[in-house]
Design a protein around this motif. Structure first.
Motif, mmCIF file in Angstrom:
data_model
loop_
_atom_site.group_PDB
_atom_site.id
_atom_site.type_symbol
_atom_site.label_atom_id
_atom_site.label_comp_id
_atom_site.label_asym_id
_atom_site.label_seq_id
_atom_site.Cartn_x
_atom_site.Cartn_y
_atom_site.Cartn_z
ATOM 1 N N UNK A 62 0.927 -1.222 0.062
ATOM 2 C CA UNK A 62 -0.087 0.044 0.097
ATOM 3 C C UNK A 62 0.822 1.280 -0.150
ATOM 4 N N UNK A 63 1.792 1.352 0.970
ATOM 5 C CA UNK A 63 2.582 2.354 0.903
ATOM 6 C C UNK A 63 3.542 2.695 -0.493
ATOM 7 N N UNK A 64 3.496 1.575 -1.319
ATOM 8 C CA UNK A 64 4.403 1.864 -2.536
ATOM 9 C C UNK A 64 3.385 2.316 -3.511
ATOM 10 N N UNK A 65 2.086 2.641 -3.166
ATOM 11 C CA UNK A 65 1.037 3.195 -4.057
ATOM 12 C C UNK A 65 0.529 4.425 -3.805
ATOM 13 N N UNK A 66 0.213 5.379 -4.925
ATOM 14 C CA UNK A 66 -0.221 6.435 -4.571
ATOM 15 C C UNK A 66 -1.949 6.574 -4.489
ATOM 16 N N UNK A 67 -2.443 5.605 -5.085
ATOM 17 C CA UNK A 67 -3.935 5.394 -5.085
ATOM 18 C C UNK A 67 -4.342 3.950 -4.993
ATOM 19 N N UNK A 68 -5.529 3.943 -4.229
ATOM 20 C CA UNK A 68 -5.887 2.564 -3.630
ATOM 21 C C UNK A 68 -7.280 2.470 -4.218
ATOM 22 N N UNK A 69 -7.687 1.143 -4.637
ATOM 23 C CA UNK A 69 -9.130 1.046 -5.075
ATOM 24 C C UNK A 69 -9.568 -0.514 -4.425
#
Length: 480
Positions: A169-176
């Motif tokens: 998650x921390x390596x992502x800028x957007x979460x779905x």
């Protein structure tokens, strides 16, 4: 266990036998129970190369690839399996998988979380089978099944989720994520909360519904089979209704006929409304006798390997429509047939709905049950839409607007109706009447195909069917 192995070895001395855990496996023909059918364990259901009946492993891989193409860069999708819902403290309701989780993974079991990302591919967190659970509920798919059967790129037991998922998650800028089946297992993670606080968490169904909206040839085959089963079941129930005019019996009959033809479950709780109960759009009680001369409205659908059907017919179990019933019925039938003809690429459900409202308003005025053209008065007689999308869910792909131009491969329903309660302030002969005629329609390259065309809806066809081929006649002849 050793005795079992020795007995097996007697008959398979030419094969190498290995024993893993509590199970025996042939290395050249492995048949493993993973908690759901596979082509090895259920060759009567799945062909080689299919992950679920009718859908190949390659198609699931393609779905994931298409979803990744839709997702923004540096984003991550989290898809939770549907939870088990309990009827009592120890008795669960029948489990049905979340459509998005099934669509992406092919896994039909609860307890898992799938993660899809541009860097990690498909990563599945799987429940671990405890000996106690296996005794009571049977085997479940674990890490090995995730890798070998569902073709995940990575797989871990669920107990590792809180260690591994935060870094993803921390390596992502957007979460779905699929909001409807979201679970605290990942929502309580600090990394998830941080993205949510910054409004960087969205509903994954915005993308999955785009993909699910247009059905593949394999999906359409299953939908046609599901529609065929429902049509056969409803036709058999219509023939049953003259001798057994009871809402509950007809509901039981149609469910039996669906399941005996291969459906796993009903698509929804069948609507079986006799007389005034037919004017209750989602009537569910099914506890009344259908009086002689009354109509019965049946809205039913079944689910076949993840794909549902949905159709409605209205008929008089006595075998004859009254003049008032026929007058209303013919208006609904003509609206149904007209709206089906409007189904084609480029049209929309909203446009078709608007045409249906014009036809019904005009017809209701001519009959004398609509005194003004206002929407409020009309909505009291028919508050429903002309139809909806159909697929893995009954009201499928809800994130796709009804204004969206239809495309080949989309399946919709066309279901005009009229619902007049007994308390209706209008002509007495129409009071307590509910009529709906619903068909499934596939949008094709050149127009449409009615998937439920095999079941009668013309007045003369229904009356001929009931009076000449009704099972009640056969039953009485047999008993005489």
């Amino acid at each position: 266990m050793q005795g079992v192995v020795r007995k097996l070895t007697k008959f398979t001395s030419h094969r190498q036998l290995s024993v893993l855990g509590f199970r025996s496996y042939f290395t050249d023909r492995v048949v493993v129970d993973i908690g759901q059918p596979t082509s090895a364990s259920h060759p009567q259901l799945l062909k080689d190369g299919e992950l679920t009946p009718g859908i190949s492993t390659e198609e699931y891989t393609l779905r994931r690839r298409k979803l990744l193409e839709l997702l923004p860069e540096k984003s991550l999708a989290i898809i939770a399996a549907a939870p088990i819902k309990m009827m009592t403290d120890v008795v669960p309701y029948t489990f049905r998988q979340d459509a998005d989780y099934l669509y992406i993974t092919g896994c039909q079991q609860p307890g898992g979380v799938a993660v899809l990302g541009h860097d990690c591919g498909l990563c599945m967190f799987m429940p671990e089978a405890k000996p106690y659970d296996v005794i009571w509920q049977g085997q479940i798919a674990g890490v090995d099944a995730a890798l070998d059967t569902f073709k995940a790129d990575k797989a871990y037991p669920m107990r590792k989720l809180h260690e591994i998922l935060p870094d993803m998650i921390r390596g992502s800028s957007k979460l779905f994520h699929n909001v409807q089946t979201a679970t605290r297992a990942y929502m309580d993670l600090e990394a998830f909360k941080k993205l949510a606080y910054c409004n960087n968490v969205g509903d994954l169904s915005v993308y999955t519904h785009q993909l699910r909206w247009i059905k593949s040839p394999a999906e359409l085959k299953l939908m046609k089979e599901s529609a065929s089963i429902a049509c056969q079941a409803l036709l058999s129930t219509m023939l049953h209704s003259k001798a057994y005019p009871f809402e509950g019996m007809l509901a039981a009959k149609v469910e039996y006929e669906c399941k005996v033809r291969g459906a796993q479950r009903m698509g929804f709780n069948p609507v079986v409304g006799g007389g005034p109960n037919g004017s209750v759009i989602h009537y569910s009680r099914k506890d009344q006798t259908i009086k002689h001369g009354d109509l019965v409205l049946m809205d039913i659908g079944c689910e076949l390997h993840g794909y549902v059907s949905d159709l409605t017919r209205t008929w008089p179990p006595s075998g004859s429509f009254s003049s008032a019933q026929e007058e209303l019925y013919e208006l609904i039938l003509e609206t149904n047939k007209h709206c089906v003809k409007l189904c084609k690429p480029g049209a929309s459900i909203q446009q078709i709905h608007n045409h249906s409202v014009e036809m019904l308003q005009k017809g209701f005025k001519e009959i004398g049950i609509l005194r003004d053209g206002g929407s409020s008065s009309y909505n009291k007689l028919n508050p429903t839409s002309i139809g909806h999308y159909l697929g893995m869910d009954i009201h499928d792909c809800s994130m796709v607007s009804f204004d969206c131009p239809l495309k080949p491969g989309v399946v919709i329903t066309i279901e005009p109706g009229v619902y007049i309660p007994s308390s209706f302030n209008g002509p007495e002969r129409y009071r307590g009447t509910g009529i709906r005629i619903e068909d499934e329609v596939l949008i094709t390259e050149t127009g449409y195909e009615v998937l439920t065309a095999s079941i009668p809806k013309e007045v003369k066809h229904i009356e001929t069917l009931l009076n000449n081929f009704c099972q009640g006649n056969n039953l009485r002849a047999t008993s005489s």
